[in-house]
Design an enzyme around this catalytic site. Structure first.
Site, PDB file in Angstrom:
ATOM      1  N   ARG A 103       0.807  -1.234   0.000  1.00  0.00           N
ATOM      2  CA  ARG A 103       0.000   0.000   0.000  1.00  0.00           C
ATOM      3  C   ARG A 103       0.835   1.276   0.000  1.00  0.00           C
ATOM      4  NH1 ARG A 103      -2.921  -2.789   3.965  1.00  0.00           N
ATOM      5  NH2 ARG A 103      -4.681  -3.912   3.059  1.00  0.00           N
ATOM      6  N   LYS A 162       3.353  11.717 -11.000  1.00  0.00           N
ATOM      7  CA  LYS A 162       2.501  10.877 -11.841  1.00  0.00           C
ATOM      8  C   LYS A 162       3.250   9.577 -12.116  1.00  0.00           C
ATOM      9  CE  LYS A 162      -0.385  14.139 -14.421  1.00  0.00           C
ATOM     10  NZ  LYS A 162      -0.754  14.600 -15.770  1.00  0.00           N
ATOM     11  N   GLU A 220      10.639  19.089 -24.328  1.00  0.00           N
ATOM     12  CA  GLU A 220       9.884  19.412 -23.111  1.00  0.00           C
ATOM     13  C   GLU A 220      10.437  20.674 -22.444  1.00  0.00           C
ATOM     14  OE1 GLU A 220       7.139  17.900 -22.394  1.00  0.00           O
ATOM     15  OE2 GLU A 220       7.255  15.889 -23.293  1.00  0.00           O
ATOM     16  N   LYS A 244       7.956  23.382 -13.452  1.00  0.00           N
ATOM     17  CA  LYS A 244       7.046  22.248 -13.213  1.00  0.00           C
ATOM     18  C   LYS A 244       6.640  22.185 -11.744  1.00  0.00           C
ATOM     19  CE  LYS A 244       5.659  17.651 -14.069  1.00  0.00           C
ATOM     20  NZ  LYS A 244       5.810  16.368 -14.750  1.00  0.00           N
ATOM     21  N   GLU A 281      -4.281  18.271 -11.537  1.00  0.00           N
ATOM     22  CA  GLU A 281      -4.678  18.684 -12.882  1.00  0.00           C
ATOM     23  C   GLU A 281      -6.145  19.057 -12.995  1.00  0.00           C
ATOM     24  OE1 GLU A 281      -2.543  16.518 -15.925  1.00  0.00           O
ATOM     25  OE2 GLU A 281      -4.088  17.013 -17.385  1.00  0.00           O
ATOM     26  N   ARG A 302      -2.327  22.665 -14.404  1.00  0.00           N
ATOM     27  CA  ARG A 302      -1.368  21.608 -14.764  1.00  0.00           C
ATOM     28  C   ARG A 302      -1.575  21.127 -16.200  1.00  0.00           C
ATOM     29  NH1 ARG A 302       0.995  16.581 -11.044  1.00  0.00           N
ATOM     30  NH2 ARG A 302       2.432  15.844 -12.636  1.00  0.00           N
ATOM     31  N   ASN A 304       0.379  19.939 -21.007  1.00  0.00           N
ATOM     32  CA  ASN A 304       0.032  19.076 -22.146  1.00  0.00           C
ATOM     33  C   ASN A 304       0.075  19.818 -23.471  1.00  0.00           C
ATOM     34  OD1 ASN A 304      -0.458  16.942 -20.367  1.00  0.00           O
ATOM     35  ND2 ASN A 304      -2.537  17.676 -19.995  1.00  0.00           N
ATOM     36  N   HIS A 345       0.704  18.022 -26.663  1.00  0.00           N
ATOM     37  CA  HIS A 345       0.631  16.593 -26.376  1.00  0.00           C
ATOM     38  C   HIS A 345      -0.575  15.900 -27.010  1.00  0.00           C
ATOM     39  CE1 HIS A 345       3.924  17.488 -23.736  1.00  0.00           C
ATOM     40  NE2 HIS A 345       3.995  16.252 -23.297  1.00  0.00           N
ATOM     41  N   HIS A 401       0.286  12.892 -29.202  1.00  0.00           N
ATOM     42  CA  HIS A 401      -0.184  11.530 -28.911  1.00  0.00           C
ATOM     43  C   HIS A 401      -0.831  10.899 -30.135  1.00  0.00           C
ATOM     44  CE1 HIS A 401      -0.391  12.157 -24.280  1.00  0.00           C
ATOM     45  NE2 HIS A 401       0.781  11.697 -24.667  1.00  0.00           N
ATOM     46  N   HIS A 404       8.753  10.247 -28.008  1.00  0.00           N
ATOM     47  CA  HIS A 404       7.705  11.090 -27.432  1.00  0.00           C
ATOM     48  C   HIS A 404       7.985  12.584 -27.643  1.00  0.00           C
ATOM     49  CE1 HIS A 404       4.623  12.444 -24.684  1.00  0.00           C
ATOM     50  NE2 HIS A 404       5.527  13.060 -23.946  1.00  0.00           N
TER      51      HIS A 404
HETATM   52  N1  LIG Z   1       5.293  10.680 -15.121  1.00  0.00           N
HETATM   53  C1  LIG Z   1       5.281  11.740 -15.911  1.00  0.00           C
HETATM   54  O1  LIG Z   1       4.899  12.831 -15.489  1.00  0.00           O
HETATM   55  C2  LIG Z   1       5.791  11.594 -17.307  1.00  0.00           C
HETATM   56  C3  LIG Z   1       6.032  12.742 -18.071  1.00  0.00           C
HETATM   57  C4  LIG Z   1       6.560  12.586 -19.356  1.00  0.00           C
HETATM   58  C5  LIG Z   1       6.832  11.310 -19.857  1.00  0.00           C
HETATM   59  N2  LIG Z   1       6.591  10.210 -19.081  1.00  0.00           N
HETATM   60  C6  LIG Z   1       6.898   8.856 -19.570  1.00  0.00           C
HETATM   61  O2  LIG Z   1       8.305   8.759 -19.752  1.00  0.00           O
HETATM   62  C7  LIG Z   1       8.578   7.737 -20.711  1.00  0.00           C
HETATM   63  C8  LIG Z   1       9.645   8.232 -21.653  1.00  0.00           C
HETATM   64  O3  LIG Z   1      10.801   8.499 -20.902  1.00  0.00           O
HETATM   65  P1  LIG Z   1      12.226   8.671 -21.608  1.00  0.00           P
HETATM   66  O4  LIG Z   1      12.106   9.560 -22.753  1.00  0.00           O
HETATM   67  O5  LIG Z   1      13.177   8.969 -20.535  1.00  0.00           O
HETATM   68  O6  LIG Z   1      12.473   7.237 -22.246  1.00  0.00           O
HETATM   69  P2  LIG Z   1      13.167   5.913 -21.691  1.00  0.00           P
HETATM   70  O7  LIG Z   1      13.039   5.744 -20.253  1.00  0.00           O
HETATM   71  O8  LIG Z   1      12.659   4.814 -22.563  1.00  0.00           O
HETATM   72  O9  LIG Z   1      14.704   6.160 -22.047  1.00  0.00           O
HETATM   73  C9  LIG Z   1      15.095   6.314 -23.380  1.00  0.00           C
HETATM   74  C10 LIG Z   1      16.255   5.381 -23.749  1.00  0.00           C
HETATM   75  O10 LIG Z   1      17.458   5.856 -23.183  1.00  0.00           O
HETATM   76  C11 LIG Z   1      18.117   4.844 -22.457  1.00  0.00           C
HETATM   77  N3  LIG Z   1      18.835   5.543 -21.386  1.00  0.00           N
HETATM   78  C12 LIG Z   1      18.330   6.126 -20.284  1.00  0.00           C
HETATM   79  N4  LIG Z   1      19.263   6.822 -19.643  1.00  0.00           N
HETATM   80  C13 LIG Z   1      20.413   6.670 -20.340  1.00  0.00           C
HETATM   81  C14 LIG Z   1      21.728   7.166 -20.175  1.00  0.00           C
HETATM   82  N5  LIG Z   1      22.059   8.026 -19.206  1.00  0.00           N
HETATM   83  N6  LIG Z   1      22.663   6.786 -21.071  1.00  0.00           N
HETATM   84  C15 LIG Z   1      22.326   5.971 -22.112  1.00  0.00           C
HETATM   85  N7  LIG Z   1      21.106   5.505 -22.321  1.00  0.00           N
HETATM   86  C16 LIG Z   1      20.152   5.848 -21.453  1.00  0.00           C
HETATM   87  C17 LIG Z   1      17.020   3.913 -22.037  1.00  0.00           C
HETATM   88  O11 LIG Z   1      17.506   2.615 -21.803  1.00  0.00           O
HETATM   89  C18 LIG Z   1      16.096   3.955 -23.248  1.00  0.00           C
HETATM   90  O12 LIG Z   1      16.546   3.070 -24.234  1.00  0.00           O
HETATM   91  C19 LIG Z   1       7.252   7.431 -21.390  1.00  0.00           C
HETATM   92  O13 LIG Z   1       6.793   6.195 -20.927  1.00  0.00           O
HETATM   93  C20 LIG Z   1       6.327   8.535 -20.922  1.00  0.00           C
HETATM   94  O14 LIG Z   1       4.992   8.115 -20.826  1.00  0.00           O
HETATM   95  C21 LIG Z   1       6.076  10.347 -17.834  1.00  0.00           C
END
Ligand SMILES: NC(=O)c1ccc[n+]([C@@H]2O[C@H](COP(=O)([O-])OP(=O)(O)OC[C@H]3O[C@@H](n4cnc5c(N)ncnc54)[C@H](O)[C@@H]3O)[C@@H](O)[C@H]2O)c1
Length: 359
Positions: free
Chosen positions: A119, A141, A183, A225, A235, A239, A243, A246, A250, A263
């Protein structure tokens, strides 16, 4: 370059985001890991460059790690279940501290597990992609994906600490760095015209990973942020500005079956679309959209669709976005650089037109 400490004030708790070179071996992190039972969740390829240093500095009572495969597919119920079972097998109690070392995939997955295991247990974010540093690691999130769509199951669950070490970006592929920059640019575009202007001047230094520029870009993004989250964590209004681009993005990601675009790349195209739509509605002038396009292009990002999907399908995808209410598409539009507007309904036909135009 001095380390920075920012505060996030959320409903659940208040916590710090530390930004600085060598944060992995910082005192702030040590103080939170010392004497704790830590389970780190990461990718195998991040273990050697970063996990070992973390572990050696931690002074943890017990240290274990779980490696998950890179890629969006790891943000799944089945991956979360495998981690739950592993934690239980290791007899992790409610005092376990999870540590997310990786990008947004690791952060969202670890946060989701932390929100539900027993939990709710503590977790720390150590983001290693620019996107995770400036966006996903802050704000609480957490989510995993379903077949029906991304982030459909999750919770608001805040970390107890976020530790950002820009040096970890040295190993990040350049395409991922640019995607994260989308971003960063978004923050300027929606709410901070001065920051946008600074980015126009300094994007080359950021792309070259020059410490001072990088620190400023990350810290300013996190501050913006954090301020928005403090005012509207769940949100209900403001907040939603985060987006910007986005809903369009999307739709593009989904039509490309989540393989054509990163993304951030889809968001870059989406922001330009949102600016075009704003122009069409007489809310903004073309000069601002042109500035946005120039900056995105200069940062190695696309501003137009790469493949040409049917405008009707793209518009229909926007209708499916989980942020919509009552079957209408709600978009974040803007009045120009630094002046995004709260979500407003837009007729489907107009969206199709914007997708059709200026390809
Ligand atoms: N929670 C939120 O508020 C929020 C906001 C925006 C995006 N997201 C989520 O984030 C995700 C995308 O995140 P991302 O863009 O970081 O992608 P990711 O986590 O897939 O990382 C991208 C790639 O980089 C590699 N990598 C990571 N750090 C590295 C480093 N220092 N050196 C070499 N390689 C490295 C990873 O293995 C992966 O292949 C999506 O699932 C999206 O939905 C969440």
């Amino acid at each position: 370059v001095n380390d920075l400490m920012l505060e996030v004030r959320a409903f659940q708790r208040q916590y710090q985001v530390a930004v600085g070179m060598s944060q992995l071996t910082s005192r702030a992190l040590y103080e939170r890991l010392r004497n704790r039972h830590v389970v780190a969740i990461t990718h195998t390829h991040l273990a050697e460059p970063y996990l070992l240093a973390l572990e050696q500095n931690a002074g943890a009572r017990r240290w274990q790690s779980i490696h998950v495969a890179p890629g969006e597919a790891s943000k799944s119920i089945s991956q979360a279940e495998a981690i739950f079972e592993q934690l239980a097998e290791w007899q992790c109690g409610r005092d376990v501290l999870l540590l997310a070392l990786g990008g947004g995939v690791i952060g969202d997955l670890t946060g989701f597990v932390a929100a539900s295991y027993m939990r709710g247990v503590d977790f720390i974010q150590v983001p290693t992609t620019l996107l995770a540093m400036v966006d996903s690691s802050v704000g609480g999130k957490t989510a995993v994906n379903l077949k029906a769509g991304k982030n459909l199951v999750g919770a608001f669950w805040q970390p107890i600490h976020v530790s950002i070490d820009p040096l970890t970006l040295n190993t990040l592929p350049k395409r991922e760095l640019s995607a994260g920059l989308a971003e960063v640019i978004k923050y300027g575009a929606i709410i901070d015209a001065e920051f946008f202007g600074w980015l126009e001047q300094h994007h080359r230094q950021i792309l070259a990973l020059e410490p001072e520029a990088l620190m400023h870009a990350i810290a300013t993004s996190v501050r913006i942020k954090a301020e928005i989250v403090a005012r509207d964590e769940f949100e209900r209004a403001e907040r939603a500005l985060l987006n910007f681009g986005h809903t369009f993005g999307h739709a593009l990601e989904a039509e490309a079956q989540f393989s054509g675009y990163l993304h951030g790349e889809a968001v870059a195209v989406g922001m330009v679309k949102a600016a075009q739509l704003s122009e069409r509605l007489g809310l903004a002038v073309s000069v601002d959209r042109e500035r946005l396009e120039h900056l995105l292009l200069a940062c190695g990002l696309p501003t137009r669709e790469q493949q040409h999907f049917a405008p009707e399908r793209l518009a229909a995808r926007m209708l499916g976005d989980k942020k919509n209410l009552k079957g209408e598409v709600r978009c974040i539009l803007w009045n120009g650089i630094g002046r995004a507007r709260l979500p407003e309904p837009v007729p489907l036909a107009l969206l199709e037109e914007v997708w059709r135009s200026a390809r």
